[in-house]
Design a protein around this motif. Structure first.
Motif, mmCIF file in Angstrom:
data_model
loop_
_atom_site.group_PDB
_atom_site.id
_atom_site.type_symbol
_atom_site.label_atom_id
_atom_site.label_comp_id
_atom_site.label_asym_id
_atom_site.label_seq_id
_atom_site.Cartn_x
_atom_site.Cartn_y
_atom_site.Cartn_z
ATOM 1 N N ARG A 291 0.818 -1.226 0.000
ATOM 2 C CA ARG A 291 0.000 0.000 0.000
ATOM 3 C C ARG A 291 0.845 1.267 0.000
ATOM 4 N N GLN A 292 2.156 1.128 0.088
ATOM 5 C CA GLN A 292 3.022 2.285 0.268
ATOM 6 C C GLN A 292 3.567 2.830 -1.039
ATOM 7 N N GLU A 293 3.855 4.128 -1.025
ATOM 8 C CA GLU A 293 4.590 4.752 -2.120
ATOM 9 C C GLU A 293 6.067 4.376 -1.969
ATOM 10 N N TRP A 294 6.852 4.643 -3.017
ATOM 11 C CA TRP A 294 8.249 4.203 -2.995
ATOM 12 C C TRP A 294 9.041 4.823 -1.858
ATOM 13 N N LYS A 295 8.745 6.059 -1.525
ATOM 14 C CA LYS A 295 9.474 6.705 -0.429
ATOM 15 C C LYS A 295 9.313 5.910 0.862
ATOM 16 N N GLU A 296 8.074 5.486 1.134
ATOM 17 C CA GLU A 296 7.817 4.713 2.344
ATOM 18 C C GLU A 296 8.339 3.283 2.200
ATOM 19 N N ARG A 297 8.248 2.737 0.999
ATOM 20 C CA ARG A 297 8.689 1.354 0.793
ATOM 21 C C ARG A 297 10.172 1.188 1.120
ATOM 22 N N LEU A 298 11.000 2.135 0.696
ATOM 23 C CA LEU A 298 12.428 1.995 0.920
ATOM 24 C C LEU A 298 12.828 2.296 2.362
ATOM 25 N N GLY A 299 11.865 2.811 3.132
ATOM 26 C CA GLY A 299 12.082 2.943 4.565
ATOM 27 C C GLY A 299 11.467 1.799 5.340
#
Length: 560
Positions: free
Chosen positions: A353-361
């Motif tokens: 459900r996350q955008e890439w910014k959140e995914r890589l965190g």
């Protein structure tokens, strides 16, 4: 696809996740001194059985290596070396090995010359190295194993050893101020291996000849003098100069170390510079502590082993434990497992459900090297529901069973299409939960006898559930529980968000009370979700048994 890749790369460039921050250190290093291959290294001393901290160092370094590959578009070749200091002399006998009497006569010898007390390998080092490699292979790490004994004896370190001999006085100048006066008086960076006894000798160097590549020393017991080459495995270095020499010889670009080695890293870095190389980038992580708050030690064997963790939880959950807060000291014992497993499942569930910014965190991205699997959920009439480790532990409690089939009975009743075959990771979770319940939860359960307020509240819960359909959703059940607790003064929370005198909030004390009475636990997963999965009729029957005093007297099996 191009936009997709660009979005992920932009997110990587901006990510503040610690593996990316560490990877940027290596990139800056490359800018100063370009090279075609980057070497990541981890070190291991096989003087004791491999412990979980050794795994953690490899796992964390692998995460940094992957982040580096992403930031450089994988255009720079990388290698991860797992280095075993197996030429070190055995200084004391570990507490956690059998047949200690066969090891005792070999104190002081390189670990590769000490017999294996387990009787399985040619040496104690070979046994421990094999254990380490099995663990690393089990987790799928991409690494190259190097043995100190083999690299010394093969001549791979010869040039670096001769360079160290040439810089003998500089190394001494760096090391001596860090030593106690008594030790400084006899300290030498070179430790000759006795040609007769095979012991790694801690003796002063009487003289050194850089051109001949030798050192002179004497046997303190016999007074006999020897001239020994520093090459070919005839000598080894003291460990701080050895660390620096290894960085220099192998071209190591990145190595992390425990916080207890901060001063050692500084000294080895200075020696590495004296040898003509830039010391590697890295950081100092905090140490793991056992149940008593003591540092985990290979020789003591305290704290959790890798095998113990994997008895009760997945490899991925252990990797998550290593990822989280590496610069904070963490207690590493059995009681951290349930929370860590559910944290992992939560991160995995959030990832799609996350955008890439959140995914890589998201730790799941780092645990799975950028490719987390799809989360497994139970499909039912109300939608898709994840199953937590805490939920399974509570199901095991009410079932009082160590049979996976019993827990799957509950799960299938809630989601008829679910099975071990189409939910293999959930099936593993079921088996982990049963093992953990059997060994840690069941022996410590303490059921709470409800007082009058609690008895009335539970009776109201049962009555409220009786008015609900068998297939009521977890959300509807949760709202019903709030409706029961809200009018009871003991459980009102006026500090809750949106609370008013007409509609008070509900404190966690209400839900904790239900768990103490029904399950003998201080807390548990969201109660509405548990009841939906366990069953409304079954929950009412459990309340009836609790009110009759049966649970306080003793648990009886409940069919799934």
């Amino acid at each position: 696809m191009t936009d997709f890749l660009q979005s992920s790369r932009d997110a990587a460039d901006a990510s503040k996740a610690w593996p990316f921050e560490e990877a940027r250190k290596v990139i800056e290093r490359l800018k100063r001194a370009p090279k075609d291959e980057v070497i990541f290294e981890t070190g291991y001393g096989p003087s004791g059985l491999p412990h979980i901290g050794t795994f953690g160092e490899v796992a964390r370094t692998t995460m940094v290596r992957h982040a580096f590959r992403i930031l450089t578009d994988d255009k720079v070749k990388t290698r991860l070396i797992a280095f075993s200091d197996d030429m070190d002399g055995l200084r004391k006998i570990p507490d956690n090995i059998p047949n200690r009497e066969i090891v005792a006569p070999h104190l002081g010898k390189p670990l590769t010359r000490v017999p294996d007390p387990f009787g399985e390998y040619d040496s104690f080092a070979a046994h421990n190295n094999a254990m380490l490699r099995r663990f690393l292979d089990r987790f799928g790490f991409d690494y190259e194993f190097l043995s100190s004994t083999e690299t010394y004896k093969s001549g791979r370190f010869d040039a670096a050893l001769l360079r160290t001999l040439e810089r003998f006085e500089e190394v001494q100048t760096i090391m001596l101020p860090s030593l106690r006066e008594e030790r400084a008086a006899t300290y030498s960076p070179f430790l000759p291996v006795h040609p007769r006894t095979g012991i790694v000798m801690q003796v002063p160097v009487l003289g050194h000849d850089a051109k001949a590549g030798t050192i002179r020393w004497s046997d303190p017991e016999t007074g006999e003098e020897f001239e020994t080459p520093v090459t070919g495995g005839k000598c080894k270095l003291q460990w701080k100069p050895d660390w620096a020499m290894r960085w220099h010889a192998l071209g190591v670009d990145y190595e992390m170390a425990g916080k207890d080695l901060i001063d050692s890293v500084k000294l080895s870095s200075r020696i590495c510079k004296a040898l003509g190389s830039e010391p590697p980038a890295g950081f100092n992580y905090e140490l793991f502590l056992d149940e008593n708050g003591q540092k985990i030690s290979k020789s003591k064997g305290n704290g959790l082993t890798i095998e113990e963790w994997l008895t009760y939880a997945s490899p991925e959950s252990l990797s998550l434990f290593m990822f989280q807060k590496p610069t904070a000291a963490k207690r590493l014992y059995f009681d951290v497992i349930p929370r860590t497993v559910d944290d992992y499942l939560g991160f995995l569930g959030a990832y799609p459900r996350q955008e890439w910014k959140e995914r890589l965190g998201n730790p799941a991205w780092h645990v799975h090297s950028g490719a987390p699997p799809e989360p497994e959920t139970l499909a039912h009439e109300g939608g898709q529901t994840p199953v937590s480790f805490a939920m399974l532990l509570n199901l095991a409690t009410v079932a009082n069973s160590d049979s996976p089939a019993v827990l799957w009975g509950f799960l299938r009743r809630y989601a008829p299409s679910a099975s071990p075959e189409n939910h293999p990771r959930l099936d593993s979770l079921v088996r982990y939960a049963i093992a953990y319940f059997r060994d840690f939860v069941a022996p410590k359960k303490r059921y709470h006898a409800p007082d009058e307020v609690e008895r009335d509240a539970l009776a109201q819960v049962s009555s409220k559930l009786a008015d609900m359909p068998a297939g009521a959703s977890a959300e509807d059940i949760q709202h019903a529980l709030y409706d029961v607790a809200r009018p009871i003064p003991r459980y009102q929370d006026m500090k809750a968000k949106g609370a008013t005198p007409e509609r008070p909030g509900v404190s966690n004390d209400f839900f904790n009370m239900v768990y103490r009475v029904l399950l003998g636990e201080e807390r548990g997963p969201r109660l509405g979700s548990f009841i939906a999965l366990y069953g409304i009729a079954e929950t009412r029957a459990l309340i009836e048994r609790a009110l009759a005093g049966e649970l306080v007297k003793g648990r009886e099996p409940v069919a799934g």
